[in-house]
Write a protein that holds these residues in place. Structure first.
Motif, PDB file in Angstrom:
ATOM      1  N   UNK A   1      -1.424   2.783  -3.384  1.00 49.67           N
ATOM      2  CA  UNK A   1       0.000   2.422  -3.444  1.00 49.67           C
ATOM      3  C   UNK A   1       0.498   1.999  -2.061  1.00 49.67           C
TER       4      UNK A   1
ATOM      5  N   UNK B   1      -3.212  11.379  -9.443  1.00 46.78           N
ATOM      6  CA  UNK B   1      -4.539  10.831  -9.720  1.00 46.78           C
ATOM      7  C   UNK B   1      -5.098  11.435 -11.022  1.00 46.78           C
TER       8      UNK B   1
ATOM      9  N   UNK C   1       3.513  18.713  -4.823  1.00 45.42           N
ATOM     10  CA  UNK C   1       3.463  17.929  -6.066  1.00 45.42           C
ATOM     11  C   UNK C   1       2.215  17.061  -6.124  1.00 45.42           C
ATOM     12  N   UNK C   2       1.648  17.008  -7.303  1.00 44.40           N
ATOM     13  CA  UNK C   2       0.442  16.214  -7.559  1.00 44.40           C
ATOM     14  C   UNK C   2       0.685  14.745  -7.214  1.00 44.40           C
TER      15      UNK C   2
ATOM     16  N   UNK D   1      -5.827   7.151  -4.408  1.00 46.34           N
ATOM     17  CA  UNK D   1      -4.633   6.920  -5.218  1.00 46.34           C
ATOM     18  C   UNK D   1      -3.416   6.648  -4.332  1.00 46.34           C
TER      19      UNK D   1
ATOM     20  N   UNK E   1       5.991   8.106  -5.870  1.00 47.53           N
ATOM     21  CA  UNK E   1       6.831   9.124  -5.218  1.00 47.53           C
ATOM     22  C   UNK E   1       6.087   9.766  -4.048  1.00 47.53           C
TER      23      UNK E   1
ATOM     24  N   UNK F   1      -5.417   8.871 -14.494  1.00 47.27           N
ATOM     25  CA  UNK F   1      -4.912   7.704 -13.771  1.00 47.27           C
ATOM     26  C   UNK F   1      -5.067   6.411 -14.566  1.00 47.27           C
TER      27      UNK F   1
ATOM     28  N   UNK G   1      -1.531   5.482 -17.226  1.00 48.84           N
ATOM     29  CA  UNK G   1      -1.362   4.853 -15.914  1.00 48.84           C
ATOM     30  C   UNK G   1       0.084   4.806 -15.441  1.00 48.84           C
ATOM     31  N   UNK G   2       1.028   4.674 -16.379  1.00 53.21           N
ATOM     32  CA  UNK G   2       2.424   4.527 -15.953  1.00 53.21           C
ATOM     33  C   UNK G   2       2.941   5.791 -15.275  1.00 53.21           C
ATOM     34  N   UNK G   3       2.592   6.944 -15.847  1.00 50.56           N
ATOM     35  CA  UNK G   3       3.041   8.207 -15.247  1.00 50.56           C
ATOM     36  C   UNK G   3       2.291   8.442 -13.940  1.00 50.56           C
ATOM     37  N   UNK G   4       1.002   8.140 -13.965  1.00 52.60           N
ATOM     38  CA  UNK G   4       0.190   8.296 -12.759  1.00 52.60           C
ATOM     39  C   UNK G   4       0.770   7.474 -11.607  1.00 52.60           C
ATOM     40  N   UNK G   5       1.135   6.250 -11.907  1.00 53.68           N
ATOM     41  CA  UNK G   5       1.697   5.364 -10.875  1.00 53.68           C
ATOM     42  C   UNK G   5       3.059   5.865 -10.415  1.00 53.68           C
ATOM     43  N   UNK G   6       3.867   6.366 -11.363  1.00 55.31           N
ATOM     44  CA  UNK G   6       5.181   6.907 -10.978  1.00 55.31           C
ATOM     45  C   UNK G   6       5.010   8.069 -10.006  1.00 55.31           C
ATOM     46  N   UNK G   7       4.017   8.918 -10.267  1.00 53.95           N
ATOM     47  CA  UNK G   7       3.774  10.062  -9.390  1.00 53.95           C
ATOM     48  C   UNK G   7       3.231   9.599  -8.037  1.00 53.95           C
TER      49      UNK G   7
END
Lengths: 516, 254
Positions: free
Chosen positions: B229, B184, B180-181, B225, B202, B189, B193-199
């Motif tokens: 986190x 970034x 899974x990606x 990236x 995880x 990103x 940004x919200x989806x990028x950060x969620x990914x």
């Protein structure tokens, strides 16, 4: 959708207010969807399960990759000769007793279906799950002329009774769990027909039984059905529908009148081509070796099944997609939804953020082509991807998603900067200048190093966010720290290491010549 | 240097703009490993960026300038090596498309030639030099994140993990949901940004679950990236580029 003819009271559950295109664009919509913790769990569980099944079933087929190639080639040939195939299909269908209609857009298609219903004197129709009728919003048109359209696919029924919108191509209620489904059935079924049993729990068998009882009454009295189609065979005029639940078979056999709305890209040249697609579709879609029900009909059979058959061939932007050599591969799509299930973005935000019944990667490349890039929703969609490429690999018709996404991003940029420059354009022009020459990059690196020296900290994060003036920095730093720039670039290290390194072919000197 | 797998091979290092500017230890590590294997490494100084940040955001005209500069800088080299799957993929998959748009047949030809000669660091080691054991020593527990471009666009397959498994002292532990990606995705990103950060969150959680000391990848932007986190969350796991692992020897550890 004339308001004058709208009945005072609705016949079917009202969908949520507003329109797909009236929704917030993807970045904002995605942010809202991410807040829904229960939905995120539902989506993660469902997509993980279904993509695992797809991978297993694909791996069982020794020539899977060759089948994908064959499917892509067949669909490419259909697109190249679509004019010929469509006429051939019309002739074959007409000869078999089907009345063929042509619809330029959603309004024309809706009007045609509505007129058939009124001519037949029916005030309700049963529907087979169909993406194309979601695309044209047929149910709401029929409601506006006093005809109730009942969804008979279990998940579509959940969506319809839940006053909701579909969020997935194959599993439109994927964002709901069984507890929510029980609540919807218990609350709404009685208002629109046979109520759910009062003792119904959230056991899937009990929920399915309630749906069966609710739908049975509608099937038995229906005089007209509306469907889409998975395939339309040009050679014979045969219409093909692939389904899991048997509700489709009921709709295709019980009513007297059957209207099928079919996108013009659904053509396959011959019945033999089904060999390829009926292997690929169920395995890619539900992760099954074969779907439970496959219906094929070639015109009217006297005394057996619907005696009045109509097909509405719909364009609604498809010829615009076809006109774009870089984007037209999107028309190969067979709506299997493998790209949604594998997509890390879809998995986290679900389908509603895409502002269309076509969500996920296919939505991101199809909607801005079908609808154009004038709206904010459609301008955002090509960017709703990290370009990770997982969709490319699972697509049974080998749609090059990431290439088309990048192509559409360029179209969006061209559209946005057509009349006046944007701040983003200025930023990218600056980056373009920096990257056009190694000496420009070296200068920019010197400047950034000065910035790094001022910031000081090895790790930048919460502590310095207030000192960074750029909004983009805030978007990064919301949840992520960043390493401060190092003291020396590689370029500087290399120059110090090999002071007498002669310029190689095509280096800075050659660059100067080219510029002169 | 006779007898070494890279003896006599002249290699152009494409450092990539990100690594040149932000993570110079990575291209330095590529130089170290390639020279250890006998190659003659050159750094064409005209080089800048593959242009993918512009291409992938839709600014094709700005990207064309990068393509012109790139083919000029790397003309005449048989082996062009970069420590980044996405930059290599950009050169191989996008430069010709961009060149075609200009209608400049010479640029198309040059871009095709450069594309055909550009390899990811791991491809060069395994396919051209035919080595997996590069004499490295890295006595740590590591997990490997197969970056999207390396895994799906370049089809690097097991090359990176074969190289890692040959490192003395290294314990490689599998990463859950490795394919899974990380989220970034270049301007993704900051555009979403919200989806990028969620990914990324995880991905970082899966990294922590492995109990590894280091998360390794062949792509510094992914590491930036994931590491961003991890660092924000106070996790002890550190990030390191595959090339830096391969450059590390017993002498460095002493």
């Amino acid at each position: 959708m004339s308001p004058n003819s709208a009945p005072a009271q609705r016949r079917t559950p009202a969908p949520p207010p507003g329109t797909w295109l009236g929704m917030p664009a993807f970045p904002k919509a995605a942010r809202e969807q991410l807040q829904r913790a229960e939905q995120r769990q539902n989506l993660a569980r469902a997509t993980t399960h279904i993509r695992g099944k797809r991978a297993e079933r694909a791996a069982e087929v020794a020539d899977w990759e060759e089948l994908r190639t064959a499917a892509a080639q067949i669909k490419t040939r259909v697109a190249r000769h679509l004019d010929t195939y469509l006429v051939q299909a019309e002739e074959a269908m007409t000869a078999a007793g089907i009345t063929v209609h042509w619809a330029r857009d959603a309004a024309e298609a809706n009007r045609i279906v509505g007129e058939i219903a009124l001519a037949k004197g029916v005030d309700e129709v049963v529907k087979i799950k169909s993406m194309v009728t979601q695309e044209i919003d047929l149910n709401e048109h029929l409601e506006s002329i006093g005809v109730a359209a009942w969804e008979t696919d279990l998940a579509e029924l959940i969506v319809q009774l839940g006053h909701d919108r579909p969020s997935h191509i194959l599993v439109p209620a994927i964002h709901r769990n069984r507890r929510e489904v029980r609540e919807i059935f218990a609350e709404e079924m009685g208002r629109y027909g046979t109520p759910a049993p009062p003792t119904m729990t959230d056991d899937p068998e009990e929920l399915a039984e309630a749906a069966r009882a609710h739908l049975r009454a509608k099937f038995l009295r229906a005089e007209m059905a509306v469907s889409g189609a998975n395939f339309l065979i040009a050679e014979t005029g045969t219409v093909v529908i692939v389904e899991s639940e048997g509700n489709g078979r009921m709709c295709l056999t019980l009513p007297e009148t059957l209207v099928s709305v079919i996108g013009i890209e659904k053509i396959l040249p011959t019945v033999a081509d089904l060999e390829v697609f009926l292997t690929l579709l169920p395995r890619s879609s539900t992760g099954e070796r074969m779907n439970p029900y496959t219906s094929l009909w070639t015109g009217v059979t006297p005394g057996d099944g619907p005696q009045d058959l109509h097909v509405v061939l719909l364009d609604n932007g498809r010829t615009d997609v076809l006109a774009d050599p870089e984007g037209r591969a999107a028309l190969r799509c067979i709506r299997c939804s493998a790209c949604l299930n594998i997509c890390p973005v879809y998995e986290r935000v679900g389908g509603h953020a895409y502002g269309s019944p076509y969500p996920g990667p296919i939505g991101a490349i199809l909607n801005p082509q079908l609808r154009g890039v004038a709206s904010e929703v459609d301008q955002a969609l090509p960017y709703a991807s990290s370009l990770c490429g997982a969709c490319n690999d699972v697509c049974p018709v080998r749609i090059p998603f990431t290439d088309i996404l990048v192509h559409l991003r360029h179209k969006v940029v061209e559209h946005k900067t057509e009349h006046h420059p944007t701040a983003e354009q200025a930023a990218f022009s600056a980056i373009g200048w920096v990257m056009a020459d190694g000496r420009n990059l070296a200068k920019a690196q010197l400047a950034s190093r000065a910035g790094g020296a001022v910031l000081g900290d090895r790790w930048l994060g919460n502590r310095v966010i207030g000192r960074l003036p750029l909004p983009i920095a805030g978007r990064w730093l919301r949840a992520r720290d960043v390493d401060a720039p190092p003291a020396q670039t590689f370029r500087a290290w290399w120059a110090a290491r090999t002071p007498a390194a002669p310029p190689v072919d095509g280096s800075a000197d050659a660059a100067t010549e080219d510029r002169a | 240097m006779l007898g070494l797998p890279g003896a006599g091979l002249r290699v152009a290092l494409f450092a990539t703009c990100i690594a040149d500017t932000l993570t110079p230890d990575t291209p330095k590590a590529v130089v170290t490993v390639l020279e250890r294997l006998g190659c003659v490494v050159e750094f064409p100084p005209g080089q800048t960026c593959c242009g993918q940040i512009m291409t992938n955001t839709g600014y094709f005209d700005a990207a064309v300038a990068s393509v012109r500069n790139h083919v000029r800088s790397f003309a005449g080299y048989d082996h062009i090596v970069a420590p980044s799957g996405s930059c290599v993929a950009s050169v191989r998959d996008q430069h010709v498309m961009l060149a075609r748009r200009t209608g400049d047949a010479r640029l198309v030809e040059q871009a095709s030639q450069t594309a055909a000669r550009t390899l990811d660091f791991t491809e060069f080691l395994v396919d051209v030099l035919g080595v997996t054991d590069v004499g490295a020593y890295f006595p740590h527990r590591v997990t490997y994140h197969p970056s999207c471009h390396g895994a799906r666009f370049l089809r690097l397959g097991d090359r990176p993990t074969r190289l890692l498994q040959a490192v003395e002292g290294l314990e490689l532990v599998p990463l859950p949901a490795a394919d899974q990606c990380c989220g970034f995705g270049g301007t993704f990103s900051i555009k979403i940004p919200d989806v990028s950060i969620a990914m990324a969150t995880d991905k970082a959680r899966h990294v922590v679950e492995t109990g590894a000391d280091f998360v390794v990848a062949g792509e510094n932007s992914c590491l930036m990236n994931i590491g961003g986190v991890l660092h924000r969350d106070g996790a002890a796991v550190r990030t390191v580029h595959l090339a830096e692992v391969l450059a590390h020897t017993r002498a460095d550890a002493a």
